[in-house]
Write a protein that holds these residues in place. Structure first.
Motif, PDB file in Angstrom:
ATOM      1  N   PHE A 198       0.791  -1.229   0.000  1.00 36.07           N
ATOM      2  CA  PHE A 198       0.000   0.000   0.000  1.00 36.07           C
ATOM      3  C   PHE A 198       0.825   1.282   0.000  1.00 36.07           C
ATOM      4  O   PHE A 198       0.277   2.358  -0.246  1.00 36.07           O
ATOM      5  CB  PHE A 198      -0.940   0.003   1.212  1.00 36.07           C
ATOM      6  N   GLY A 199       2.108   1.190   0.299  1.00 32.48           N
ATOM      7  CA  GLY A 199       2.951   2.378   0.253  1.00 32.48           C
ATOM      8  C   GLY A 199       2.442   3.502   1.137  1.00 32.48           C
ATOM      9  O   GLY A 199       2.201   3.319   2.330  1.00 32.48           O
ATOM     10  N   GLU A 200       2.238   4.686   0.543  1.00 32.31           N
ATOM     11  CA  GLU A 200       1.833   5.860   1.308  1.00 32.31           C
ATOM     12  C   GLU A 200       0.426   5.745   1.876  1.00 32.31           C
ATOM     13  O   GLU A 200       0.059   6.491   2.785  1.00 32.31           O
ATOM     14  CB  GLU A 200       1.927   7.109   0.421  1.00 32.31           C
ATOM     15  N   ASP A 201      -0.387   4.849   1.340  1.00 36.68           N
ATOM     16  CA  ASP A 201      -1.754   4.676   1.846  1.00 36.68           C
ATOM     17  C   ASP A 201      -1.810   3.810   3.099  1.00 36.68           C
ATOM     18  O   ASP A 201      -2.894   3.567   3.642  1.00 36.68           O
ATOM     19  CB  ASP A 201      -2.642   4.029   0.775  1.00 36.68           C
ATOM     20  N   LEU A 202      -0.649   3.354   3.569  1.00 38.67           N
ATOM     21  CA  LEU A 202      -0.629   2.387   4.659  1.00 38.67           C
ATOM     22  C   LEU A 202      -1.226   2.922   5.955  1.00 38.67           C
ATOM     23  O   LEU A 202      -2.029   2.248   6.601  1.00 38.67           O
ATOM     24  CB  LEU A 202       0.809   1.925   4.910  1.00 38.67           C
ATOM     25  N   ALA A 203      -0.850   4.136   6.364  1.00 40.84           N
ATOM     26  CA  ALA A 203      -1.232   4.634   7.691  1.00 40.84           C
ATOM     27  C   ALA A 203      -2.745   4.635   7.916  1.00 40.84           C
ATOM     28  O   ALA A 203      -3.226   4.069   8.904  1.00 40.84           O
ATOM     29  CB  ALA A 203      -0.641   6.022   7.920  1.00 40.84           C
ATOM     30  N   PRO A 204      -3.563   5.235   7.035  1.00 38.76           N
ATOM     31  CA  PRO A 204      -5.011   5.214   7.288  1.00 38.76           C
ATOM     32  C   PRO A 204      -5.606   3.817   7.204  1.00 38.76           C
ATOM     33  O   PRO A 204      -6.533   3.488   7.945  1.00 38.76           O
ATOM     34  CB  PRO A 204      -5.581   6.130   6.200  1.00 38.76           C
ATOM     35  N   LEU A 205      -5.070   2.980   6.327  1.00 39.07           N
ATOM     36  CA  LEU A 205      -5.576   1.615   6.218  1.00 39.07           C
ATOM     37  C   LEU A 205      -5.285   0.820   7.483  1.00 39.07           C
ATOM     38  O   LEU A 205      -6.154   0.133   8.020  1.00 39.07           O
ATOM     39  CB  LEU A 205      -4.947   0.914   5.011  1.00 39.07           C
ATOM     40  N   ALA A 206      -4.051   0.917   7.958  1.00 40.21           N
ATOM     41  CA  ALA A 206      -3.666   0.171   9.156  1.00 40.21           C
ATOM     42  C   ALA A 206      -4.470   0.627  10.362  1.00 40.21           C
ATOM     43  O   ALA A 206      -4.898  -0.185  11.191  1.00 40.21           O
ATOM     44  CB  ALA A 206      -2.171   0.340   9.411  1.00 40.21           C
ATOM     45  N   ALA A 207      -4.702   1.935  10.467  1.00 38.97           N
ATOM     46  CA  ALA A 207      -5.447   2.462  11.608  1.00 38.97           C
ATOM     47  C   ALA A 207      -6.899   1.997  11.584  1.00 38.97           C
ATOM     48  O   ALA A 207      -7.500   1.743  12.632  1.00 38.97           O
ATOM     49  CB  ALA A 207      -5.381   3.986  11.608  1.00 38.97           C
ATOM     50  N   ARG A 208      -7.468   1.880  10.398  1.00 35.29           N
ATOM     51  CA  ARG A 208      -8.886   1.536  10.274  1.00 35.29           C
ATOM     52  C   ARG A 208      -9.135   0.026  10.312  1.00 35.29           C
ATOM     53  O   ARG A 208     -10.142  -0.427  10.871  1.00 35.29           O
ATOM     54  CB  ARG A 208      -9.417   2.106   8.948  1.00 35.29           C
ATOM     55  N   LEU A 209      -8.227  -0.755   9.741  1.00 37.22           N
ATOM     56  CA  LEU A 209      -8.526  -2.160   9.496  1.00 37.22           C
ATOM     57  C   LEU A 209      -7.711  -3.151  10.315  1.00 37.22           C
ATOM     58  O   LEU A 209      -7.970  -4.355  10.248  1.00 37.22           O
ATOM     59  CB  LEU A 209      -8.321  -2.477   8.005  1.00 37.22           C
ATOM     60  N   THR A 210      -6.717  -2.694  11.075  1.00 40.11           N
ATOM     61  CA  THR A 210      -5.886  -3.635  11.830  1.00 40.11           C
ATOM     62  C   THR A 210      -5.794  -3.224  13.291  1.00 40.11           C
ATOM     63  O   THR A 210      -6.105  -2.092  13.666  1.00 40.11           O
ATOM     64  CB  THR A 210      -4.457  -3.724  11.247  1.00 40.11           C
ATOM     65  N   GLU A 211      -5.348  -4.177  14.105  1.00 41.99           N
ATOM     66  CA  GLU A 211      -5.078  -3.909  15.514  1.00 41.99           C
ATOM     67  C   GLU A 211      -3.826  -4.677  15.912  1.00 41.99           C
ATOM     68  O   GLU A 211      -3.442  -5.658  15.255  1.00 41.99           O
ATOM     69  CB  GLU A 211      -6.266  -4.320  16.383  1.00 41.99           C
ATOM     70  N   ASP A 212      -3.208  -4.229  16.981  1.00 44.31           N
ATOM     71  CA  ASP A 212      -1.945  -4.820  17.421  1.00 44.31           C
ATOM     72  C   ASP A 212      -2.160  -6.245  17.929  1.00 44.31           C
ATOM     73  O   ASP A 212      -3.046  -6.505  18.740  1.00 44.31           O
ATOM     74  CB  ASP A 212      -1.328  -3.959  18.520  1.00 44.31           C
ATOM     75  N   ALA A 213      -1.340  -7.175  17.432  1.00 40.84           N
ATOM     76  CA  ALA A 213      -1.406  -8.565  17.881  1.00 40.84           C
ATOM     77  C   ALA A 213      -0.177  -8.953  18.686  1.00 40.84           C
ATOM     78  O   ALA A 213      -0.006 -10.121  19.035  1.00 40.84           O
ATOM     79  CB  ALA A 213      -1.543  -9.498  16.670  1.00 40.84           C
ATOM     80  N   GLY A 214       0.683  -7.975  18.975  1.00 41.97           N
ATOM     81  CA  GLY A 214       1.876  -8.241  19.762  1.00 41.97           C
ATOM     82  C   GLY A 214       3.025  -8.773  18.929  1.00 41.97           C
ATOM     83  O   GLY A 214       2.834  -9.306  17.829  1.00 41.97           O
ATOM     84  N   HIS A 215       4.224  -8.604  19.425  1.00 45.95           N
ATOM     85  CA  HIS A 215       5.441  -9.131  18.795  1.00 45.95           C
ATOM     86  C   HIS A 215       5.617  -8.613  17.365  1.00 45.95           C
ATOM     87  O   HIS A 215       6.088  -9.337  16.479  1.00 45.95           O
ATOM     88  CB  HIS A 215       5.431 -10.658  18.795  1.00 45.95           C
TER      89      HIS A 215
END
Length: 249
Positions: A198-215
Motif C-alpha cells: 500500500f505504500g503511502e496509503d498504509l497509515a489510514p488503512l492500518a489504523a482503520r482495518l488492523t489492531e496490534d497482535a503483539g510481537h
C-alpha cells in the motif's frame, strides 16, 4: 437463503408446482414458473434419451462429464442440506498455475452423513447419468478421497486445508522444539508486508482495518477479517483502489 422454504418436504414441493390445486385453494405464485422448468427438464430428458439410444444403435459411445460438486443454490442443496457442509467452499490449493489457488464456490460433502443411507444421493445421481451416457468422466475424482476445503467468507483458494487430512498435534510440534504457535497458526500480517502493498496509503488503512497482535504483528479487525468482507470494503475489487476503502481517502 431459502426463507420459509428452508426445510422443504415433498408435499410442499408438489404444492409449489400444482397448477390445479384442490377447490378453494389458489395456485402457488410460482406454480407457472415451476411447471415450465419441470416441462423443460422433461423435454431435455426425452431428447437426451433419444440421442443416447440413437448413438448406441450406431455403435457410438457417448461420454458425459460429471462435476464433483453442485451449487449451493441447487435443488440438491435445497432438498438435501444435511449431506453438504454448507458453510464451506471447495477449490484447489495455490500452485504454479494460480498462486491464489482456486475457489469454486460449491460446498464440500458431509461423507459421514452420506454414509448413513449408503450414499443414496450419489447412487441416484449416477443412475440418472447412466440413462444418457455409456461412460462419464468425473471432474476432480480426487474429491472422493480428499478435497481442498475453504471456510465460509473466502473468495480465493489461499486459506484452505485438505479434508480429510492427518493433523499435527500441539504435543508433536513441541517435541520438535516448536513453541510459537500463535505465529504459526493465528492469521496475522506485519507492517513491512503492508507497506510493500500500500505504500503511502498504509497509515489510514492500518489504523482503520488492523489492531496490534503483539510481537510486531497485526491482525485484521472484526468486519475486515474474511476475504469477502475485505472485498466488500474495497468495493468488490471494482477499481476503488487502496485509497478508497471504507471512506478512507
Amino acid at each position: 437463503r431459502w426463507g420459509d422454504l428452508a426445510c422443504p418436504t415433498m408435499a410442499r414441493v408438489r404444492a409449489l408446482a400444482d397448477l390445479a390445486p384442490a377447490e378453494g385453494k389458489a395456485p402457488s405464485p410460482v406454480a407457472a414458473e415451476a411447471a415450465f422448468w419441470r416441462w423443460l427438464q422433461w423435454r431435455l430428458h426425452l431428447q437426451m434419451l433419444e440421442t443416447s439410444q440413437y448413438a448406441a444403435s450406431r455403435r457410438v459411445v457417448l461420454k458425459g462429464d460429471l462435476p464433483i460438486g453442485v451449487d449451493k443454490g441447487s435443488v440438491d442443496a435445497w432438498m438435501h442440506p444435511r449431506i453438504f457442509r454448507m458453510r464451506t467452499n471447495t477449490g484447489a490449493p495455490p500452485d504454479a498455475f494460480d498462486p491464489a489457488g482456486q475457489n469454486w464456490g460449491f460446498p464440500t460433502y458431509d461423507w459421514e452423513a452420506m454414509a448413513e443411507d449408503g450414499y443414496a444421493w450419489w447412487r441416484r445421481r449416477l443412475r440418472v447419468l447412466a440413462q444418457y451416457f455409456h461412460a462419464y468422466r468425473i471432474d476432480h475424482i480426487l474429491g472422493f478421497f480428499r478435497i481442498w476445503e475453504l471456510p465460509a467468507g473466502t473468495t480465493t483458494g489461499l486459506l484452505g486445508r485438505f479434508r480429510p487430512s492427518v493433523p499435527l498435534w500441539r504435543e508433536e510440534l513441541e517435541s520438535h522444539g516448536v513453541w510459537d504457535f500463535d505465529r504459526l497458526c493465528a492469521p496475522h500480517i506485519t507492517l513491512d508486508v503492508l507497506h510493500e502493498t500500500f505504500g503511502e496509503d498504509l497509515a489510514p488503512l492500518a489504523a482503520r482495518l488492523t489492531e496490534d497482535a503483539g510481537h510486531g504483528r497485526l491482525r485484521l479487525v472484526r468486519g475486515a477479517d474474511t476475504e469477502d468482507r475485505i472485498e466488500a470494503l474495497f468495493g468488490g475489487g471494482g477499481g476503488g483502489g487502496a485509497g478508497s476503502v471504507g471512506g478512507i481517502d
